[in-house]
Design a protein around this motif. Structure first.
Motif, PDB file in Angstrom:
ATOM      1  N   ASN A 240       6.406  10.502  -1.568  1.00 19.78           N
ATOM      2  CA  ASN A 240       6.461  11.529  -0.522  1.00 19.78           C
ATOM      3  C   ASN A 240       7.846  12.184  -0.497  1.00 19.78           C
ATOM      4  O   ASN A 240       8.744  11.812  -1.263  1.00 19.78           O
ATOM      5  N   SER A 241       8.003  13.150   0.403  1.00 19.43           N
ATOM      6  CA  SER A 241       9.235  13.946   0.372  1.00 19.43           C
ATOM      7  C   SER A 241      10.484  13.104   0.654  1.00 19.43           C
ATOM      8  O   SER A 241      11.508  13.290   0.004  1.00 19.43           O
ATOM      9  N   SER A 242      10.382  12.162   1.607  1.00 26.73           N
ATOM     10  CA  SER A 242      11.608  11.408   1.905  1.00 26.73           C
ATOM     11  C   SER A 242      11.933  10.407   0.794  1.00 26.73           C
ATOM     12  O   SER A 242      13.104  10.132   0.531  1.00 26.73           O
TER      13      SER A 242
ATOM     14  N   GLN B  15       2.177   4.036  10.626  1.00 30.22           N
ATOM     15  CA  GLN B  15       2.128   3.937   9.165  1.00 30.22           C
ATOM     16  C   GLN B  15       0.887   3.161   8.720  1.00 30.22           C
ATOM     17  O   GLN B  15       0.246   3.522   7.736  1.00 30.22           O
TER      18      GLN B  15
ATOM     19  N   TYR C 275       5.459   5.895  -0.198  1.00 28.29           N
ATOM     20  CA  TYR C 275       5.447   6.707   1.027  1.00 28.29           C
ATOM     21  C   TYR C 275       5.616   5.826   2.268  1.00 28.29           C
ATOM     22  O   TYR C 275       4.812   5.854   3.182  1.00 28.29           O
ATOM     23  N   PRO C 276       6.714   5.044   2.281  1.00 29.15           N
ATOM     24  CA  PRO C 276       6.953   4.184   3.447  1.00 29.15           C
ATOM     25  C   PRO C 276       7.243   5.017   4.694  1.00 29.15           C
ATOM     26  O   PRO C 276       7.565   6.199   4.584  1.00 29.15           O
ATOM     27  N   GLU C 277       7.138   4.368   5.848  1.00 32.73           N
ATOM     28  CA  GLU C 277       7.441   5.058   7.108  1.00 32.73           C
ATOM     29  C   GLU C 277       8.879   5.583   7.071  1.00 32.73           C
ATOM     30  O   GLU C 277       9.137   6.717   7.449  1.00 32.73           O
TER      31      GLU C 277
ATOM     32  N   GLN D 193       2.822  11.780   8.553  1.00 36.76           N
ATOM     33  CA  GLN D 193       4.123  11.160   8.814  1.00 36.76           C
ATOM     34  C   GLN D 193       4.951  12.011   9.775  1.00 36.76           C
ATOM     35  O   GLN D 193       5.735  11.471  10.556  1.00 36.76           O
TER      36      GLN D 193
ATOM     37  N   GLU E   6       2.339  14.005   4.289  1.00 39.51           N
ATOM     38  CA  GLU E   6       3.455  14.697   4.940  1.00 39.51           C
ATOM     39  C   GLU E   6       3.116  15.050   6.391  1.00 39.51           C
ATOM     40  O   GLU E   6       3.933  14.887   7.291  1.00 39.51           O
TER      41      GLU E   6
ATOM     42  N   PHE F  96       9.140  17.074 -11.787  1.00 38.98           N
ATOM     43  CA  PHE F  96      10.274  16.463 -11.103  1.00 38.98           C
ATOM     44  C   PHE F  96      11.204  15.807 -12.132  1.00 38.98           C
ATOM     45  O   PHE F  96      12.433  15.923 -12.048  1.00 38.98           O
TER      46      PHE F  96
ATOM     47  N   GLU G  99       3.305   3.552  -5.874  1.00 40.12           N
ATOM     48  CA  GLU G  99       3.362   4.717  -5.002  1.00 40.12           C
ATOM     49  C   GLU G  99       4.424   4.488  -3.941  1.00 40.12           C
ATOM     50  O   GLU G  99       4.677   3.350  -3.551  1.00 40.12           O
TER      51      GLU G  99
ATOM     52  N   SER H 183       0.823  -1.214   0.000  1.00 41.28           N
ATOM     53  CA  SER H 183       0.000   0.000   0.000  1.00 41.28           C
ATOM     54  C   SER H 183       0.855   1.261   0.000  1.00 41.28           C
ATOM     55  O   SER H 183       0.425   2.295  -0.477  1.00 41.28           O
ATOM     56  N   ASN H 184       2.065   1.189   0.512  1.00 40.76           N
ATOM     57  CA  ASN H 184       2.876   2.411   0.541  1.00 40.76           C
ATOM     58  C   ASN H 184       4.268   2.281  -0.064  1.00 40.76           C
ATOM     59  O   ASN H 184       5.082   3.191   0.066  1.00 40.76           O
TER      60      ASN H 184
ATOM     61  N   LEU I 229      16.895  19.317  -1.646  1.00 39.23           N
ATOM     62  CA  LEU I 229      16.885  18.023  -2.320  1.00 39.23           C
ATOM     63  C   LEU I 229      18.315  17.583  -2.620  1.00 39.23           C
ATOM     64  O   LEU I 229      18.650  16.405  -2.577  1.00 39.23           O
TER      65      LEU I 229
ATOM     66  N   THR J 118      11.380  11.107  -2.348  1.00 38.93           N
ATOM     67  CA  THR J 118      11.927  11.990  -3.381  1.00 38.93           C
ATOM     68  C   THR J 118      13.442  12.102  -3.205  1.00 38.93           C
ATOM     69  O   THR J 118      14.215  12.023  -4.160  1.00 38.93           O
ATOM     70  N   LYS J 119      13.816  12.268  -1.951  1.00 36.59           N
ATOM     71  CA  LYS J 119      15.246  12.400  -1.625  1.00 36.59           C
ATOM     72  C   LYS J 119      16.023  11.138  -2.036  1.00 36.59           C
ATOM     73  O   LYS J 119      17.097  11.222  -2.624  1.00 36.59           O
TER      74      LYS J 119
ATOM     75  N   PHE K   7      16.277  10.837  -5.801  1.00 35.05           N
ATOM     76  CA  PHE K   7      17.292  11.771  -6.305  1.00 35.05           C
ATOM     77  C   PHE K   7      18.684  11.126  -6.214  1.00 35.05           C
ATOM     78  O   PHE K   7      19.491  11.238  -7.145  1.00 35.05           O
TER      79      PHE K   7
ATOM     80  N   TYR L  38       2.876   8.589  -7.170  1.00 39.08           N
ATOM     81  CA  TYR L  38       3.025   9.480  -6.016  1.00 39.08           C
ATOM     82  C   TYR L  38       4.230   9.047  -5.208  1.00 39.08           C
ATOM     83  O   TYR L  38       4.438   7.857  -4.989  1.00 39.08           O
TER      84      TYR L  38
ATOM     85  N   THR M 244       3.122  17.565 -11.320  1.00 44.78           N
ATOM     86  CA  THR M 244       4.209  17.349 -10.354  1.00 44.78           C
ATOM     87  C   THR M 244       5.249  16.333 -10.806  1.00 44.78           C
ATOM     88  O   THR M 244       6.449  16.567 -10.695  1.00 44.78           O
TER      89      THR M 244
END
Lengths: 128, 182
Positions: free
Chosen positions: A68-70, B27, A31-33, B63, B60, A108, A29, A10-11, B136, A72-73, A76, A66, A104
């Motif tokens: 999430n921000s972490s 989570q 967005y893991p913990e 989390q 965001e 990116f 997608e 799911s994430n 980033l 994305t890092k 990169f 999708y 978006t």
């Protein structure tokens, strides 16, 4: 090298890194913990794989809808590695899938192209 | 602890509540609520980018609660499968969505947060995007479990500057609330 295959959750995305075929695929997608925990081993294996490549073609397919921000890092960091491999004489072809309704992901991708000009950037519109 | 937060959510009488959850976040709970939020907006809003921004802001914020809330059910040193307390509220005001999260933080955390958020609040959208690009490419700060990019990701998607308040609970605890408009 052993391939990495992780089914989507799911994430977290489906990961299919077939190092022998030099084909790396991410789909779903993300967005893991902890993105660092999820991507840690994947990036480590990829680094090892790229270090042994000489004048080869690598196909990278990214179909993420999708992240999430972490994540994305971490992504990169992956592209940074791929760019270095391209600078070292390999050919990296990045198929970057995006949804035309959502700027978006394409944005990116365009940033990646700017930062990592040695990767061949191939935008692909997702079929809805 | 969250009375003022709820009052804020309730503030606009014309608003319709899309989602409100107060309690422990993990989570797994985020996955479940995320699904519910997504389904709820898919029904009510045809605008793809709006749905994407709302979902992203929710993730965001939620989390952040899991990683940084001062009220933890799991031991402080535990780095995964964390469970921490907070709340998230989403309401709709005509074409706009208001999303707000709250969680307790230590006084010390609140000082650092205030500094970070005041800096972001003073930025134009272009400056936010530039700072996002810079971070980033930067190395991750040691204390961060994410990339320090979370607040900038929220700020990028917010129609109005992000807003925040700190409410004192006791000598060492402050309730931190952050809001964005999509």
């Amino acid at each position: 090298m052993e391939k990495i295959h992780l089914p989507a959750t799911s994430n977290t995305p489906e990961v299919d890194f077939d190092f022998q075929a030099r084909r790396l695929m991410l789909r779903g997608e993300s967005y893991p913990e902890s993105a660092a925990a999820f991507y840690g081993d994947i990036l480590e294996s990829t680094r090892e794989f790229l270090a042994g490549l000489v004048e080869q073609d690598v196909i990278v397919e990214v179909q993420l809808t999708y992240f999430n921000s972490s994540s994305t890092k971490m992504l990169f960091g992956l592209f940074e590695m791929l760019n270095q491999a391209a600078q070292a004489g390999n050919r990296v072809h990045l198929h970057w899938y995006y949804d035309s309704e959502d700027e978006t992901i394409l944005e990116f991708g365009l940033e990646l192209r700017e930062d990592f000009p040695d990767i061949e950037f191939l935008p692909r519109e997702l079929e809805v | 602890m969250y009375t003022q937060h709820f009052a804020l959510c309730d503030r606009a009488k014309n608003a319709s509540l899309i989602f409100y959850y107060a309690g422990y976040f993990s989570q797994n709970i985020i996955n479940a609520i995320g699904d519910a939020v997504r389904l709820r907006i898919e029904k009510s809003d045809p605008r793809g980018p709006v749905r994407r921004k709302l979902f992203s802001t929710f993730i965001e914020m939620a989390q952040n609660i899991v990683h940084y809330s001062a009220e933890a059910l799991t031991p402080e040193q535990q780095q995964d499968r964390e469970m921490r307390a907070g709340s998230v509220c989403i309401s709709q005001h005509g074409e706009e969505y208001f999303i707000m999260c709250s969680n307790p933080v230590t006084l010390e955390q609140s000082e650092a947060l205030r500094h970070q958020l005041e800096t972001i609040r003073a930025m134009s959208l272009d400056e936010i995007k530039q700072e996002y690009r810079r971070q980033l490419r930067d190395d991750v700060p040691e204390q961060s479990k994410g990339a320090g990019l979370g607040f900038l990701t929220i700020a990028k998607d917010s129609r109005t500057p992000i807003d925040f308040i700190f409410e004192k609970v006791d000598d060492n605890t402050v309730v931190f609330s952050l809001s964005a408009t999509i």
